[in-house]
Design a protein around this motif. Structure first.
Motif, PDB file in Angstrom:
ATOM      1  N   ASN A 361      41.158  47.728  36.942  1.00 49.20           N
ATOM      2  CA  ASN A 361      39.912  47.116  37.435  1.00 49.20           C
ATOM      3  C   ASN A 361      39.621  47.561  38.857  1.00 49.20           C
ATOM      4  O   ASN A 361      38.482  47.859  39.208  1.00 49.20           O
ATOM      5  N   LYS A 364      38.246  50.912  38.535  1.00 43.42           N
ATOM      6  CA  LYS A 364      36.947  50.907  37.835  1.00 43.42           C
ATOM      7  C   LYS A 364      35.829  50.389  38.734  1.00 43.42           C
ATOM      8  O   LYS A 364      34.729  50.920  38.754  1.00 43.42           O
ATOM      9  N   TYR A 365      36.163  49.322  39.497  1.00 42.39           N
ATOM     10  CA  TYR A 365      35.128  48.744  40.348  1.00 42.39           C
ATOM     11  C   TYR A 365      35.168  49.340  41.751  1.00 42.39           C
ATOM     12  O   TYR A 365      35.080  48.651  42.755  1.00 42.39           O
ATOM     13  N   ASP A 389      41.895  45.802  46.642  1.00 40.68           N
ATOM     14  CA  ASP A 389      41.116  47.051  46.632  1.00 40.68           C
ATOM     15  C   ASP A 389      39.970  46.967  47.616  1.00 40.68           C
ATOM     16  O   ASP A 389      39.654  45.887  48.120  1.00 40.68           O
ATOM     17  N   ILE A 394      33.330  40.759  44.499  1.00 38.25           N
ATOM     18  CA  ILE A 394      32.764  39.824  43.510  1.00 38.25           C
ATOM     19  C   ILE A 394      32.130  38.656  44.266  1.00 38.25           C
ATOM     20  O   ILE A 394      32.732  38.135  45.214  1.00 38.25           O
ATOM     21  N   ILE A 402      35.104  34.804  36.269  1.00 41.39           N
ATOM     22  CA  ILE A 402      35.531  36.126  35.778  1.00 41.39           C
ATOM     23  C   ILE A 402      36.724  36.074  34.832  1.00 41.39           C
ATOM     24  O   ILE A 402      36.953  37.008  34.089  1.00 41.39           O
ATOM     25  N   PHE A 407      33.612  37.366  29.672  1.00 43.29           N
ATOM     26  CA  PHE A 407      32.677  37.344  30.795  1.00 43.29           C
ATOM     27  C   PHE A 407      32.711  38.661  31.558  1.00 43.29           C
ATOM     28  O   PHE A 407      33.753  39.199  31.887  1.00 43.29           O
ATOM     29  N   ARG A 408      31.499  39.168  31.796  1.00 42.07           N
ATOM     30  CA  ARG A 408      31.367  40.361  32.635  1.00 42.07           C
ATOM     31  C   ARG A 408      30.266  40.073  33.639  1.00 42.07           C
ATOM     32  O   ARG A 408      29.299  39.369  33.313  1.00 42.07           O
ATOM     33  N   VAL A 409      30.398  40.592  34.832  1.00 44.39           N
ATOM     34  CA  VAL A 409      29.323  40.397  35.798  1.00 44.39           C
ATOM     35  C   VAL A 409      28.109  41.133  35.240  1.00 44.39           C
ATOM     36  O   VAL A 409      28.234  42.266  34.772  1.00 44.39           O
ATOM     37  N   GLY A 419      33.248  48.177  29.718  1.00 45.54           N
ATOM     38  CA  GLY A 419      34.271  47.140  29.546  1.00 45.54           C
ATOM     39  C   GLY A 419      33.807  46.082  28.570  1.00 45.54           C
ATOM     40  O   GLY A 419      32.631  46.032  28.197  1.00 45.54           O
ATOM     41  N   LEU A 420      34.758  45.236  28.166  1.00 46.44           N
ATOM     42  CA  LEU A 420      34.434  44.193  27.185  1.00 46.44           C
ATOM     43  C   LEU A 420      34.599  42.791  27.766  1.00 46.44           C
ATOM     44  O   LEU A 420      34.405  41.798  27.087  1.00 46.44           O
ATOM     45  N   GLY A 421      34.990  42.701  29.014  1.00 43.16           N
ATOM     46  CA  GLY A 421      35.183  41.383  29.623  1.00 43.16           C
ATOM     47  C   GLY A 421      36.430  40.691  29.126  1.00 43.16           C
ATOM     48  O   GLY A 421      36.481  39.466  29.039  1.00 43.16           O
ATOM     49  N   GLY A 423      39.800  42.044  30.075  1.00 42.56           N
ATOM     50  CA  GLY A 423      40.954  42.387  30.906  1.00 42.56           C
ATOM     51  C   GLY A 423      41.485  41.208  31.713  1.00 42.56           C
ATOM     52  O   GLY A 423      42.673  40.869  31.637  1.00 42.56           O
ATOM     53  N   LEU A 424      40.601  40.562  32.468  1.00 42.53           N
ATOM     54  CA  LEU A 424      41.053  39.464  33.332  1.00 42.53           C
ATOM     55  C   LEU A 424      41.434  38.245  32.500  1.00 42.53           C
ATOM     56  O   LEU A 424      42.357  37.521  32.849  1.00 42.53           O
ATOM     57  N   SER A 448      38.386  43.240  46.839  1.00 40.07           N
ATOM     58  CA  SER A 448      38.948  42.045  46.206  1.00 40.07           C
ATOM     59  C   SER A 448      40.470  42.079  46.271  1.00 40.07           C
ATOM     60  O   SER A 448      41.075  43.143  46.343  1.00 40.07           O
ATOM     61  N   PHE A 450      43.484  40.326  43.922  1.00 43.82           N
ATOM     62  CA  PHE A 450      43.906  39.488  42.801  1.00 43.82           C
ATOM     63  C   PHE A 450      45.390  39.204  42.980  1.00 43.82           C
ATOM     64  O   PHE A 450      46.160  40.126  43.253  1.00 43.82           O
TER      65      PHE A 450
HETATM   66  P1  ADP Z   1      35.714  44.184  32.258  1.00 48.48           P
HETATM   67  O1  ADP Z   1      36.295  44.971  33.373  1.00 48.48           O
HETATM   68  O2  ADP Z   1      35.971  44.779  30.943  1.00 48.48           O
HETATM   69  O3  ADP Z   1      34.299  43.878  32.457  1.00 48.48           O
HETATM   70  P2  ADP Z   1      37.449  42.057  33.117  1.00 48.48           P
HETATM   71  O4  ADP Z   1      37.802  40.772  32.458  1.00 48.48           O
HETATM   72  O5  ADP Z   1      38.566  42.930  33.514  1.00 48.48           O
HETATM   73  O6  ADP Z   1      36.432  42.771  32.190  1.00 48.48           O
HETATM   74  O7  ADP Z   1      36.641  41.694  34.421  1.00 48.48           O
HETATM   75  C1  ADP Z   1      35.598  40.751  34.369  1.00 48.48           C
HETATM   76  C2  ADP Z   1      34.584  41.018  35.449  1.00 48.48           C
HETATM   77  O8  ADP Z   1      35.179  40.817  36.707  1.00 48.48           O
HETATM   78  C3  ADP Z   1      34.119  42.451  35.458  1.00 48.48           C
HETATM   79  O9  ADP Z   1      32.957  42.597  34.684  1.00 48.48           O
HETATM   80  C4  ADP Z   1      33.857  42.730  36.924  1.00 48.48           C
HETATM   81  O10 ADP Z   1      32.520  42.465  37.230  1.00 48.48           O
HETATM   82  C5  ADP Z   1      34.705  41.758  37.665  1.00 48.48           C
HETATM   83  N1  ADP Z   1      35.873  42.405  38.286  1.00 48.48           N
HETATM   84  C6  ADP Z   1      37.125  42.437  37.829  1.00 48.48           C
HETATM   85  N2  ADP Z   1      37.948  43.071  38.671  1.00 48.48           N
HETATM   86  C7  ADP Z   1      37.204  43.460  39.722  1.00 48.48           C
HETATM   87  C8  ADP Z   1      37.441  44.174  40.951  1.00 48.48           C
HETATM   88  N3  ADP Z   1      38.663  44.620  41.272  1.00 48.48           N
HETATM   89  N4  ADP Z   1      36.412  44.388  41.777  1.00 48.48           N
HETATM   90  C9  ADP Z   1      35.179  43.949  41.463  1.00 48.48           C
HETATM   91  N5  ADP Z   1      34.878  43.278  40.336  1.00 48.48           N
HETATM   92  C10 ADP Z   1      35.861  43.024  39.474  1.00 48.48           C
END
Ligand code: ADP
Length: 456
Positions: A361, A364-365, A389, A394, A402, A407-409, A419-421, A423-424, A448, A450
Motif C-alpha cells: 500500500n 501503491k499510494y 511512507d 489519508i 479504511i 472500503f476504498r477511498v 485494488g479491491l479494498g 488489503g487493510l 501515513s 500504519f
Molecule cells: P486497496 O488498496 O485495494 O484499495 P486497502 O484495504 O489496502 O485496499 O486500502 C483501503 C484504502 O485505504 C485504499 O483505497 C487507500 O485509499 C487507503 N490507503 C491504504 N494504505 C494507504 C497508504 N499507505 N497511503 C494512502 N492511502 C492508503
C-alpha cells in the motif's frame, strides 16, 4: 449522503424537537395545575385548623381587650397610638397559645406539608349613628397591617386565604355607634415548589426516560441508515472494481481464442505456444483475483494461526529484502529496529502477509521513501511494528473507515489506484486474530504511518 436521507434525518430531528417542546409544555401545565390544586387543598386543610373554637376564643381576647381600650380612649385616658401599641403588645401574650393550638391542629388534620399562617388586622374604623366614619384607628390604605397571630412572614410569597370583618354595635358608647374591625389571613406554603415537584417526580422520570429512549432509537436508526448507505456504496464500488479488474484478462482471453481459431495460425506451433503462454498468464491473473477475494475477505475468527516464537528483527529484514526484489520503481525502504534480540509469538505467514500489505500500500499510494520500524514497549508489553511512507496520505474522515471490508477511498478523491479494498481489512483481521490492534496516523499529501500492535 443523498438529499432524501438528509431530509429524512432533518425531518426526524425537527419532529423530535417539536415533540419535546409539546412534552415540556404539558409537564409545565401539569406543574401549574398541581400548584393550584395544592394551594386549594392547603387552603381547605388550613381552614380546618384556624376555624376552631379554641382559635376563636383566643381571638376574643383581642376583641374584648380592644373594647376596653376603646372605652379608655373615649374617656380620653389614653391616646390612639397607645391603643394600637396595646393591640400589638397583646400579640406576645396570646400568640404562644395560638401557635400551640395551631401545631396541634396541623397534626390532627394530618397536614404533611410545611404551612405557616398569619392573621393581621388591616382596618379599625368607628362609625357614628349615621354610619359615617367618625374615627379611624387603622386604615389599610395608609397604614401597614398589625400582625396579631401566627408567624409574621412577609406577604410577598404568601397567599391571602381569608378576609373578615368583625362588626360590633357599641351600645355603651356616646360618640360611636359601630366598630369595623377588619382582619386578613395569609398562608405561606414553605418549600411548596419542591413538594409539587416531588409529586411530579415519577412523571418527570418517565418523561425523561421515554425521551432518552426516543433519542436513542432515532440516533440508532440514523446511524443504521448511514451505515446501510455506506455499505451499499461500498458494494457498488466493489462490483465496479472487480468488473474493471476482470475486463482485461477476459478481453485478452477473447483475443487469444480468436488467434488460435484463426486459420492462419493453424499448424503454426510458434504462435500457438506464445498464445498458450498468454492464456496461462491471464488464467493465473484471474485465479489470483479470485483468491484475493476469497482469502482476503475472511474474518479474524476464521483465521487459523500456527503460533511460533521467533526473533522479530531478522523476520522483518527478510520480508523487506524479498519485497525489494519485486519492486520495479526506485523506492527507498529503510528500517529501524530498537530491540534486535526481541522475540515474538506469532504466525509468521499471516503476520508477514499483513506487513506486506502495508508495504505494498505504501508503494501503491505513492510512497517513495518507506521506513519500517520495530520497538518493544516494556511498560505495556507490546510489540509495535510500523510502516511509514511519504505518499498521498489519508483524510481524517477516511482514516476511521479504511479498515472496513471493501472500503476504498473514492476515486473522485484520488487517482485511479487499482485494488479491491481488501488489503487493510485482511491485515486488520490478521492482527485481531493475534489479539492486537492496527492503527493509522496520516496527513493528506504528507504520508501515513500504519502500526501493528501485538501484545506479548
Ligand atoms: P486497496 O488498496 O485495494 O484499495 P486497502 O484495504 O489496502 O485496499 O486500502 C483501503 C484504502 O485505504 C485504499 O483505497 C487507500 O485509499 C487507503 N490507503 C491504504 N494504505 C494507504 C497508504 N499507505 N497511503 C494512502 N492511502 C492508503
Amino acid at each position: 449522503m443523498s438529499l432524501k436521507s438528509r431530509f429524512l434525518i432533518l425531518g426526524s430531528i425537527i419532529t423530535l424537537i417539536a415533540i419535546s417542546a409539546i412534552q415540556a409544555y404539558l409537564i409545565y401545565n401539569t406543574y401549574e395545575l398541581k400548584k393550584k390544586t395544592f394551594a386549594m387543598d392547603a387552603r381547605n386543610s388550613i381552614a380546618k385548623v384556624y376555624s376552631t373554637q379554641e382559635v376563636d376564643s383566643l381571638f376574643w381576647i383581642y376583641r374584648n381587650d380592644f373594647l376596653e381600650q376603646l372605652g379608655l380612649y373615649e374617656d380620653s385616658k389614653i391616646t390612639k397610638p397607645e391603643v394600637i401599641k396595646n393591640l400589638e403588645s397583646k400579640t406576645n401574650e396570646v400568640n404562644k397559645a395560638f401557635l400551640k393550638v395551631y401545631e396541634e391542629g396541623i397534626k390532627e388534620n394530618d397536614i404533611e406539608f410545611n404551612v405557616k399562617i398569619k392573621i393581621s388586622v388591616t382596618d379599625i374604623i368607628l362609625l357614628d349613628s349615621l354610619s359615617a366614619v367618625n374615627d379611624v384607628f387603622l386604615d389599610s390604605e395608609k397604614d401597614s397591617a398589625i400582625f396579631i397571630l401566627g408567624n409574621n412572614f412577609s406577604n410577598e410569597d404568601a397567599i391571602l386565604i381569608n378576609k373578615g370583618t368583625w362588626q360590633k354595635e357599641l351600645e355603651n358608647s356616646k360618640s360611636f355607634k359601630d366598630l369595623h374591625f377588619k382582619t386578613q389571613v395569609y398562608m405561606n406554603l414553605v418549600d411548596w415548589e419542591s413538594f409539587v415537584v416531588k409529586e411530579l417526580t415519577s412523571l418527570l422520570i418517565i418523561s425523561v426516560l421515554l425521551f432518552a429512549f426516543v433519542i436513542g432509537l432515532l440516533s440508532y436508526s440514523i446511524n443504521n441508515l448511514i451505515k446501510q448507505k455506506r455499505l451499499a456504496e461500498i458494494k457498488t464500488d466493489f462490483i465496479n472494481n472487480i468488473t474493471h479488474e476482470l475486463k482485461t484478462p477476459l478481453s485478452t482471453l477473447a483475443i487469444t481464442t480468436k488467434t488460435l481459431t484463426n486459420k492462419y495460425a493453424e499448424g503454426q506451433t510458434e504462435i500457438a505456444k506464445e498464445t498458450i503462454q498468454v492464456i496461462d498468464r491471464q488464467n493465473k491473473r484471474l485465479q489470483n483475483l479470485i483468491d484475493q477475494v476469497v482469502n482476503n475477505s475472511i474474518g479474524y475468527d476464521e483465521i487459523d494461526l500456527s503460533l511460533k516464537e521467533f526473533k522479530i528483527a531478522p523476520f522483518l529484514e527478510k520480508i523487506i529484502s524479498d519485497y525489494k526484489i519485486t519492486l520495479k520503481k526506485e523506492i527507498v525502504i529503510t528500517s529501524d529496529f530498537e530491540n534486535l534480540e526481541q522475540k515474538i509469538i506469532a504466525d509468521k505467514f499471516y503476520l508477514g502477509t499483513a506487513i506486506l500489505n502495508l508495504l505494498s500500500n505504501a508503494v501503491k499510494y505513492e510512497g517513495t521513501i518507506i521506513n519500517v520500524t520495530y520497538k518493544y514497549n516494556e511498560k505495556t508489553k507490546q510489540h509495535i511494528i510500523s510502516v511509514t511512507d511519504n505518499g498521498i496520505g489519508i483524510s481524517k474522515k477516511n482514516q476511521k473507515i479504511i479498515f472496513e471490508k471493501f472500503f476504498r477511498v473514492s476515486e473522485k478523491d484520488t487517482h485511479n489506484y487499482k485494488g479491491l479494498g481488501l488489503g487493510l481489512y485482511y491485515s486488520s483481521q490478521i492482527v485481531k486474530a493475534h489479539k492486537g490492534a492496527i492503527e493509522v496516523e496520516s496527513k493528506e499529501k504528507e504520508g501515513s504511518t500504519f502500526s501493528i500492535i501485538i501484545p506479548k
